[in-house]
Design an enzyme around this catalytic site. Structure first.
Site, PDB file in Angstrom:
ATOM      1  N   ASP A  21      49.598  29.659  37.008  1.00 37.13           N
ATOM      2  CA  ASP A  21      48.632  30.697  36.975  1.00 37.13           C
ATOM      3  C   ASP A  21      48.825  31.899  38.033  1.00 37.13           C
ATOM      4  O   ASP A  21      49.322  31.380  39.096  1.00 37.13           O
ATOM      5  CB  ASP A  21      47.182  30.148  37.215  1.00 37.13           C
ATOM      6  CG  ASP A  21      46.231  31.079  37.339  1.00 37.13           C
ATOM      7  OD1 ASP A  21      46.468  32.179  36.745  1.00 37.13           O
ATOM      8  OD2 ASP A  21      44.933  30.736  37.664  1.00 37.13           O
ATOM      9  N   ASP A  46      47.258  35.221  39.596  1.00 37.59           N
ATOM     10  CA  ASP A  46      46.234  36.021  39.538  1.00 37.59           C
ATOM     11  C   ASP A  46      46.722  37.391  40.559  1.00 37.59           C
ATOM     12  O   ASP A  46      46.943  37.210  41.572  1.00 37.59           O
ATOM     13  CB  ASP A  46      45.001  35.476  40.281  1.00 37.59           C
ATOM     14  CG  ASP A  46      44.266  34.554  39.347  1.00 37.59           C
ATOM     15  OD1 ASP A  46      44.318  34.755  38.103  1.00 37.59           O
ATOM     16  OD2 ASP A  46      43.658  33.583  39.591  1.00 37.59           O
ATOM     17  N   CYS A  60      48.068  43.851  46.812  1.00 36.98           N
ATOM     18  CA  CYS A  60      46.930  44.188  45.910  1.00 36.98           C
ATOM     19  C   CYS A  60      45.528  44.414  46.628  1.00 36.98           C
ATOM     20  O   CYS A  60      45.126  43.445  47.383  1.00 36.98           O
ATOM     21  CB  CYS A  60      46.663  42.817  44.807  1.00 36.98           C
ATOM     22  SG  CYS A  60      45.153  43.069  43.870  1.00 36.98           S
ATOM     23  N   CYS A  89      23.433  43.952  44.941  1.00 38.01           N
ATOM     24  CA  CYS A  89      22.455  43.075  45.319  1.00 38.01           C
ATOM     25  C   CYS A  89      21.342  43.126  44.280  1.00 38.01           C
ATOM     26  O   CYS A  89      20.709  44.189  43.818  1.00 38.01           O
ATOM     27  CB  CYS A  89      21.918  43.696  46.650  1.00 38.01           C
ATOM     28  SG  CYS A  89      22.854  43.819  48.250  1.00 38.01           S
ATOM     29  N   ASP A  98      18.673  37.572  42.849  1.00 43.55           N
ATOM     30  CA  ASP A  98      19.265  36.559  43.359  1.00 43.55           C
ATOM     31  C   ASP A  98      19.902  36.358  44.150  1.00 43.55           C
ATOM     32  O   ASP A  98      20.697  35.402  44.583  1.00 43.55           O
ATOM     33  CB  ASP A  98      19.653  35.635  41.932  1.00 43.55           C
ATOM     34  CG  ASP A  98      20.778  36.578  41.237  1.00 43.55           C
ATOM     35  OD1 ASP A  98      20.923  37.727  41.814  1.00 43.55           O
ATOM     36  OD2 ASP A  98      21.299  36.062  40.183  1.00 43.55           O
ATOM     37  N   ASP A 103      49.463  29.835  41.754  1.00 41.62           N
ATOM     38  CA  ASP A 103      48.416  29.063  42.135  1.00 41.62           C
ATOM     39  C   ASP A 103      48.966  27.725  42.029  1.00 41.62           C
ATOM     40  O   ASP A 103      48.999  27.133  41.015  1.00 41.62           O
ATOM     41  CB  ASP A 103      47.084  29.322  41.178  1.00 41.62           C
ATOM     42  CG  ASP A 103      46.062  28.576  41.900  1.00 41.62           C
ATOM     43  OD1 ASP A 103      46.023  27.616  42.548  1.00 41.62           O
ATOM     44  OD2 ASP A 103      44.831  29.226  41.682  1.00 41.62           O
TER      45      ASP A 103
END
Length: 356
Positions: free
Chosen positions: A100, A102, A109, A117, A120, A258
Site C-alpha cells: 500500500d 499512500d 507531499c 467544524c 459532532d 505501509d
C-alpha cells in the site's frame, strides 16, 4: 435545515447513487474468490460486515446491491472455510503479498488541510493534490521494478490498482505457491528491503581490489539489488559526490510502503470497480504503463451525467477537485458536477441538497 437533516439527506442521496451504480456494474474479483473472505462497511454503521463468502459473482453482486456498501473488500488470504467467524477455523492456505502506497505518507507531499467544524466536532480534512500523487506514482513504479528485477516476479503476477483515494494498492499473486505461505516476519523482511532498513553501505558501494584495498565503486544500472536502485539516482555523479551525498541518495531510493499492510497475512483489499466511500471514486486496475499519465480526474467517478446543488460546510479557496478549480463560501448554494459534490460531501466539506 439542521446539520442532522442535511447530513441525513446527503447520506441518502449518495447511498442511492451508489446503489444505482452497483446495479449496473460488474465487479472484478480474483479467480479464486470462493476461497476468500469478503467484508463490507455500509452507510448506516461504523462496524464491518465480516466473514462473508460467495460461490459465484452473481450472488456477490446481488448481496452488494442489497446492502449498498460504502466500502467493499476481499481478503488477501485464502481459506478453506472463508465464512468461518473464528479465524482459527477458517483454515489459512496462504496470502497474497500486498503493498500500500499512500501519497500523504511520502516525504515532500504537502496536502491541503482544511478545518471543518460540525455539530459532532472539528476535523482537519486533507486533500491530495497532483504533486502528491506524482510522488506516489514514482514510488509505485520503483516498487514494481524491485518486485520484478530483485524478487523475480513476472508482470502477470502483479496487479496494481488506484485505491480510489490517496494512492495505490499492489497485489502479488505468485505462481510459486511458497511465497503465499510467508509469515509476517518474512514479509517484514521484504518491507525492510524496500525501505532500506538497517542497510549496510559497505556491501553496496565498497569493493575490494586485487591489492585488497577497499575503494568506492560507483553502482551501475545493469547490476542487481540496491546497487541498481542507487545507480538510477546517480546520473552524472562521480565518486566524490557519492561520498558526500550517499545518505541523501539512499533516502531517494526508499520505497514508502505501509509496513503494517504488507506484514498482515489477513489484510483486506478493496474490490476493483467498487467505490471508495471516502471519495466516491472507482477502485480501478492500472497497467504499469498507465501510471505515467494517471491523474485524479472526473473520469474516475461514475457520476458524471448529473449536476448537484451543494452547501459548503466551511470556506475553501482555490481548491482543485477532480480537475475543477473551486472557491466556496460556507452556507451558500452552488451548482457543481455530481462527481465533485460527492467527493466534497464524503470529505465533510459540503452537504448535497439536490441532484439535478
Amino acid at each position: 435545515m439542521s446539520h442532522q437533516e442535511l447530513s441525513s439527506k446527503t447520506k441518502n442521496i449518495i447511498k442511492g447513487l451508489f446503489k444505482e451504480y452497483y446495479k449496473k456494474i460488474d465487479l472484478r474479483v480474483p479467480e479464486d474468490f470462493i476461497l476468500r473472505e469478503f467484508a463490507f462497511q455500509t452507510f448506516d454503521s461504523e462496524s464491518y460486515i465480516r466473514h462473508k463468502s460467495f460461490n459465484n459473482p452473481s450472488t456477490l453482486k446481488e448481496y452488494i446491491t442489497s446492502i449498498t456498501p460504502k466500502h467493499a473488500y476481499f481478503s488477501s488470504a485464502l481459506y478453506r472455510e472463508p465464512s468461518a467467524e473464528n479465524m482459527d477455523e477458517k483454515g489459512w492456505l496462504g496470502s497474497d503479498l500486498i503493498f500500500d502506497i499512500d501519497a500523504n505518507e511520502i516525504p515532500g507531499c504537502n496536502p491541503m488541510k482544511i478545518s471543518v467544524c460540525l455539530d459532532d466536532g472539528c476535523d482537519d480534512v486533507e486533500l491530495i493534490n497532483d504533486e502528491c500523487l506524482e510522488l506516489a506514482k514514482e514510488h509505485e513504479e520503483e516498487l514494481v521494478e524491485v518486485l520484478i528485477n530483485d524478487l523475480g516476479f513476472k508482470y502477470d503476477e502483479i496487479e496494481i490498482q488506484f485505491s480510489g483515494n490517496r494512492g495505490f494498492h499492489t497485489r502479488v499473486h505468485p505462481k510459486d505457491q511458497s511465497w503465499l505461505s510467508l509469515d509476517s516476519s518474512a514479509r517484514r523482511e521484504i518491507v525492510d528491503y524496500l525501505r532500506g532498513v538497517d542497510l549496510d553501505l559497505r556491501y553496496i558501494v565498497l569493493v575490494s581490489s586485487k591489492s585488497k584495498k577497499i575503494r568506492l565503486s560507483l553502482p551501475r544500472t545493469d547490476e542487481g539489488g540496491w546497487r541498481r536502485r542507487l545507480a538510477k539516482k546517480l546520473i552524472n555523479t562521480n565518486v566524490e559526490d557519492l561520498k558526500n551525498k550517499l545518505n541523501e541518495i539512499i533516502s531517494r531510493c526508499v520505497v514508502r510502503v505501509d509496513e503494517k499492510v504488507t506484514i498482515d497475512t489477513s489484510r483486506l483489499i478493496r474490490i476493483q470497480e467498487s467505490l471508495n466511500g471516502k471519495t466516491g471514486l472507482r477502485v480501478v486496475k492500472l497497467d504499469i504503463k498507465d501510471l505515467q499519465n494517471f491523474k485524479l480526474r472526473e473520469d474516475l467517478s461514475p457520476f458524471t451525467n448529473y449536476t448537484a446543488l451543494i452547501i459548503p460546510t466551511t470556506d475553501v479557496n482555490n481548491i482543485n477537485i477532480l480537475g475543477y478549480e473551486l472557491s466556496l463560501m460556507k452556507g451558500m448554494s452552488y451548482k457543481v458536477p455530481t462527481s465533485v459534490a460527492i467527493y466534497l460531501a464524503l470529505s465533510k466539506l459540503a452537504y448535497i441538497s439536490k441532484v439535478i
